[in-house]
Structures are given as structure tokens and as C-alpha cells.
Design an enzyme around this catalytic site. Structure first.
Site, mmCIF file in Angstrom:
data_model
loop_
_atom_site.group_PDB
_atom_site.id
_atom_site.type_symbol
_atom_site.label_atom_id
_atom_site.label_comp_id
_atom_site.label_asym_id
_atom_site.label_seq_id
_atom_site.Cartn_x
_atom_site.Cartn_y
_atom_site.Cartn_z
ATOM 1 N N HIS A 34 2.796 3.508 -8.895
ATOM 2 C CA HIS A 34 2.603 2.099 -9.264
ATOM 3 C C HIS A 34 3.803 1.583 -10.059
ATOM 4 C CE1 HIS A 34 -1.315 2.345 -7.599
ATOM 5 N NE2 HIS A 34 -1.853 3.076 -8.568
ATOM 6 N N ASP A 76 0.840 -1.207 0.000
ATOM 7 C CA ASP A 76 0.000 0.000 0.000
ATOM 8 C C ASP A 76 0.873 1.254 0.000
ATOM 9 O OD1 ASP A 76 -2.418 1.340 -0.035
ATOM 10 O OD2 ASP A 76 -2.727 1.227 2.131
ATOM 11 N N ARG A 78 0.256 7.680 -2.493
ATOM 12 C CA ARG A 78 0.782 8.712 -1.588
ATOM 13 C C ARG A 78 2.261 8.973 -1.841
ATOM 14 N NH1 ARG A 78 -1.533 5.859 3.536
ATOM 15 N NH2 ARG A 78 -2.023 4.338 1.918
ATOM 16 N N TRP A 79 3.002 7.924 -2.173
ATOM 17 C CA TRP A 79 4.425 8.083 -2.490
ATOM 18 C C TRP A 79 4.582 9.035 -3.676
ATOM 19 C CZ3 TRP A 79 7.365 7.302 -6.860
ATOM 20 C CH2 TRP A 79 8.751 7.244 -6.690
ATOM 21 N N ILE A 109 -7.153 -4.736 6.904
ATOM 22 C CA ILE A 109 -6.886 -5.932 6.101
ATOM 23 C C ILE A 109 -7.382 -5.768 4.666
ATOM 24 C CG2 ILE A 109 -7.332 -8.438 5.983
ATOM 25 C CD1 ILE A 109 -5.494 -7.519 8.335
ATOM 26 N N SER A 110 -8.376 -4.908 4.446
ATOM 27 C CA SER A 110 -8.900 -4.631 3.100
ATOM 28 C C SER A 110 -9.179 -5.903 2.290
ATOM 29 C CB SER A 110 -7.938 -3.702 2.342
ATOM 30 O OG SER A 110 -7.759 -2.491 3.045
ATOM 31 N N THR A 131 -10.590 -6.848 -5.544
ATOM 32 C CA THR A 131 -11.898 -6.820 -6.217
ATOM 33 C C THR A 131 -12.562 -5.455 -6.039
ATOM 34 O OG1 THR A 131 -12.780 -7.898 -4.224
ATOM 35 C CG2 THR A 131 -12.429 -9.300 -6.144
ATOM 36 N N GLU A 132 -12.088 -4.682 -5.079
ATOM 37 C CA GLU A 132 -12.643 -3.343 -4.838
ATOM 38 C C GLU A 132 -11.874 -2.260 -5.621
ATOM 39 O OE1 GLU A 132 -12.082 -5.547 -2.133
ATOM 40 O OE2 GLU A 132 -14.199 -6.045 -2.380
ATOM 41 N N ASN A 133 -10.694 -2.581 -6.131
ATOM 42 C CA ASN A 133 -9.893 -1.571 -6.826
ATOM 43 C C ASN A 133 -10.489 -1.146 -8.173
ATOM 44 O OD1 ASN A 133 -6.750 -2.836 -5.497
ATOM 45 N ND2 ASN A 133 -7.895 -1.028 -4.856
ATOM 46 N N ASN A 166 1.378 3.422 -2.830
ATOM 47 C CA ASN A 166 1.967 3.868 -4.103
ATOM 48 C C ASN A 166 1.501 5.280 -4.463
ATOM 49 O OD1 ASN A 166 3.071 1.354 -4.307
ATOM 50 N ND2 ASN A 166 1.760 0.653 -5.986
HETATM 51 C C1 IPE Z 1 -5.487 -2.828 -0.636
HETATM 52 O O1 IPE Z 1 -5.113 -1.499 -0.719
HETATM 53 C C2 IPE Z 1 -5.412 -3.477 -1.979
HETATM 54 C C3 IPE Z 1 -4.067 -3.681 -2.523
HETATM 55 C C4 IPE Z 1 -2.960 -3.417 -1.913
HETATM 56 C C5 IPE Z 1 -4.025 -4.270 -3.834
HETATM 57 P P1 IPE Z 1 -6.200 -0.344 -0.934
HETATM 58 O O2 IPE Z 1 -5.431 0.926 -0.967
HETATM 59 O O3 IPE Z 1 -7.058 -0.657 -2.080
HETATM 60 O O4 IPE Z 1 -7.068 -0.475 0.398
HETATM 61 P P2 IPE Z 1 -7.990 0.598 1.124
HETATM 62 O O5 IPE Z 1 -8.950 1.110 0.112
HETATM 63 O O6 IPE Z 1 -7.094 1.682 1.627
HETATM 64 O O7 IPE Z 1 -8.631 -0.166 2.242
HETATM 65 C C1 IPE Z 2 -1.287 0.249 -3.449
HETATM 66 O O1 IPE Z 2 -1.113 1.620 -3.447
HETATM 67 C C2 IPE Z 2 -1.459 -0.303 -4.842
HETATM 68 C C3 IPE Z 2 -2.834 -0.750 -5.136
HETATM 69 C C4 IPE Z 2 -3.853 -0.759 -4.308
HETATM 70 C C5 IPE Z 2 -3.079 -1.229 -6.481
HETATM 71 P P1 IPE Z 2 -2.349 2.610 -3.490
HETATM 72 O O2 IPE Z 2 -2.671 2.909 -4.899
HETATM 73 O O3 IPE Z 2 -3.483 2.096 -2.670
HETATM 74 O O4 IPE Z 2 -1.717 3.899 -2.803
HETATM 75 P P2 IPE Z 2 -2.425 4.856 -1.770
HETATM 76 O O5 IPE Z 2 -2.956 4.002 -0.646
HETATM 77 O O6 IPE Z 2 -3.526 5.556 -2.507
HETATM 78 O O7 IPE Z 2 -1.351 5.785 -1.327
HETATM 79 MG MG MG Z 3 -4.063 2.299 -0.760
#
Ligand code: IPE
Ligand code: IPE
Ligand code: MG
Length: 254
Positions: free
Chosen positions: A45, A28, A32-33, A206-207, A74-76, A30
Site C-alpha cells: 500500500h 489492485d 500480492r506485490w 468490477i468489485s 465499502t467492502e474493504n 498491492n
Molecule cells: C477493489 O479491490 C477495491 C479497491 C481497489 C479499492 P479489492 O481487492 O478489494 O477487490 P476484490 O475483493 O478482489 O474483489
Molecule cells: C488494492 O490492493 C488496494 C486496496 C484494495 C485498498 P489489494 O490490497 O487488494 O491487493 P491484493 O489484491 O490483495 O493483492
Molecule cells: Mg485486491
């Protein structure tokens, strides 16, 4: 003299005889980085993909047996189409450049999740990577791609119910093992349950990742954004894990 938990951890040495067999990571941070660098989220990413390569090799070198990485939930799909499309292309780029390294390190690729919803080219890249590393019997690099644990459990229930309906299975004979055997992690056998679950970027949730399998995992929440994670961060997590007393509901065995 008092020392903080962190100080103790850095003083402690990695015990190569007690490396967790299965490490799962919720990668998690990417976005924000990237945002912290005034870059578009997808730049995070892209950098995160480089981290996957580094961390996979580091884990393999440490003797980890299974590394499960949460790559797309599945929520992404709820994210903007441009970001989803970029994430869908990443496995193609990742495997095109990285499969030879995986083979060199004897690392086999596995995937959990419904890949039939991914674009054709991505599905093909995933299938090719699994095929091209099929003879590797070292670490298993297990990607969770379009994976959600509630989806996984729903499918398992459906398939168990079908077996009962068809008379192949007696409902009274359903055990915890029956459930495990119907989950997407079933090919991992005895290694299906992570010993250590790491989540980067400071979020402590845990998402929807491996809900059944993490019943007794040690949880490690780390502040680093995924693109900043590396072999050293992984070692720190393992050292911390090695300082825990896993009881599995019993008593400390020391
Ligand atoms: C969990 O991260 C999914 C992956 C790392 C692939 P998310 O960034 O999607 O989770 P939430 O939305 O903060 O819970
Ligand atoms: C994790 O980084 C990668 C995926 C969920 C695919 P994020 O894209 O969730 O990064 P943040 O949480 O928005 O910083
Ligand atoms: Mg995230």
C-alpha cells in the site's frame, strides 16, 4: 506474417488528439506485490501510494480530464484492523507530501464515498486537499474512498424517493439524467462516465466500482500489480483504448 494483439499495440503510437477524457482505475494487487517480495501487505500500500503520485502526474501531462481512483471500497472494512488502520492513515501522508505538486500541475482533488466513517484526521486531510486545490481547473483527481456503487445507488434512490414524497419531483419525470444527478459522480457533470476503466493485477471484475457510470466504458484488464504501474503502463492502456471501436449500441462510424 502474423502478429499478436500485443505486438500490434506496441507498434501503434499514442494519438494525443484522442486521449480518453475520463479514466477510472481499480488499483489492485498491492498485497500480492508485497507478498511476492516477502514484505507485509501494507508495504504494498505504501508503494502503491507512490504509484498514485506518478500516475496522477502522467495522466495530467497527457491531458486526461478526470482520473478516478478506487482507493478504499465499502467492502474493504472486512480486512484485518491493522490493514484498515494503515489504509486510513495513507491519505494523510499522501496529501501532506503531494498537494504542492498537485497545485503545481493545476490538479484539483475530489472525493466520492462516505468520508464521515473515516477517522477524524483522515477526513480533515481530505477536506484540506479539496480546499487547497479548489482553484485548480486542470485535471480532476477523483478518489473513491469508502465508496461502493451499490451504496451510491441506494443513497441516490433514497434521495430521489424523498424528493417525490415531498412533492418536489414527479415520479413520471425521473430520467436517466435524474439518476446521474443523484450519484456521487454528479459534480463531474458530462465527464461523470469513464471512457476507459483499467483494473490492474489480473483480476477481471468490477468489485462494486461505478456500476452505473461504466455502462459503456472500455475495459482494460492489465497483469501489472498496482505498485508496478506507471506512466508507460498508462500509455499502453490508452493506446489499446484508441484501437477500440466504441459503438454505444449504434454502428461503427469509420
Ligand atoms: C477493489 O479491490 C477495491 C479497491 C481497489 C479499492 P479489492 O481487492 O478489494 O477487490 P476484490 O475483493 O478482489 O474483489
Ligand atoms: C488494492 O490492493 C488496494 C486496496 C484494495 C485498498 P489489494 O490490497 O487488494 O491487493 P491484493 O489484491 O490483495 O493483492
Ligand atoms: Mg485486491
Amino acid at each position: 506474417m502474423f502478429s499478436s494483439k500485443k505486438d500490434t499495440n506496441t507498434e501503434r503510437k499514442l494519438d494525443m488528439d484522442r486521449i480518453p477524457a475520463h479514466i477510472a482505475i481499480i488499483m489492485d494487487g498491492n498485497g500480492r506485490w508485497a507478498q511476492a517480495r516477502h514484505l507485509p501487505r501494507v508495504a504494498g500500500h505504501k508503494q502503491g501510494m507512490q504509484t498514485v503520485k506518478k500516475v496522477a502526474i502522467a495522466a495530467s501531462d497527457l491531458g486526461v480530464k478526470v482520473l478516478s481512483l478506487y482507493a478504499f471500497s465499502t467492502e474493504n472494512w472486512k480486512r484485518p484492523a491493522t490493514e484498515v488502520n494503515y489504509l486510513m492513515q495513507l491519505p494523510i501522508r499522501f496529501f501532506a507530501t503531494f498537494v504542492p505538486d498537485l497545485v503545481k500541475h493545476n490538479v484539483g482533488v475530489m472525493v466520492m464515498g462516505d468520508i464521515t466513517r473515516l477517522p477524524g484526521g483522515t477526513q480533515q486531510a481530505v477536506k484540506d486537499a479539496i480546499k487547497d486545490t479548489a482553484d485548480c481547473d486542470g485535471m480532476i483527481l477523483n478518489f473513491a474512498l469508502n465508496y461502493g456503487s451499490r451504496d451510491e445507488i441506494t443513497r441516490a434512490v433514497r434521495s430521489i424517493a424523498t424528493e417525490v414524497q415531498n412533492g418536489q419531483l414527479d415520479s413520471a419525470a425521473i430520467t436517466e439524467q435524474t439518476i446521474s444527478d443523484h450519484l456521487m459522480s454528479a459534480p463531474l457533470g458530462d465527464l461523470a462516465d469513464p471512457d476507459l476503466l483499467i483494473r490492474t493485477s489480473g483480476e477481471e471484475r468490477i468489485s462494486n466500482f461505478m456500476l452505473w457510470q461504466i455502462g459503456y466504458s472500455e475495459l482494460e484488464f492489465m497483469p501489472e500489480h498496482w505498485p508496478d504501474f506507471d506512466g508507460e503502463t498508462l500509455k499502453r492502456a490508452i493506446i489499446d483504448f484508441q484501437g477500440r471501436h466504441r459503438r454505444f449500441g449504434g454502428l461503427v462510424n469509420k
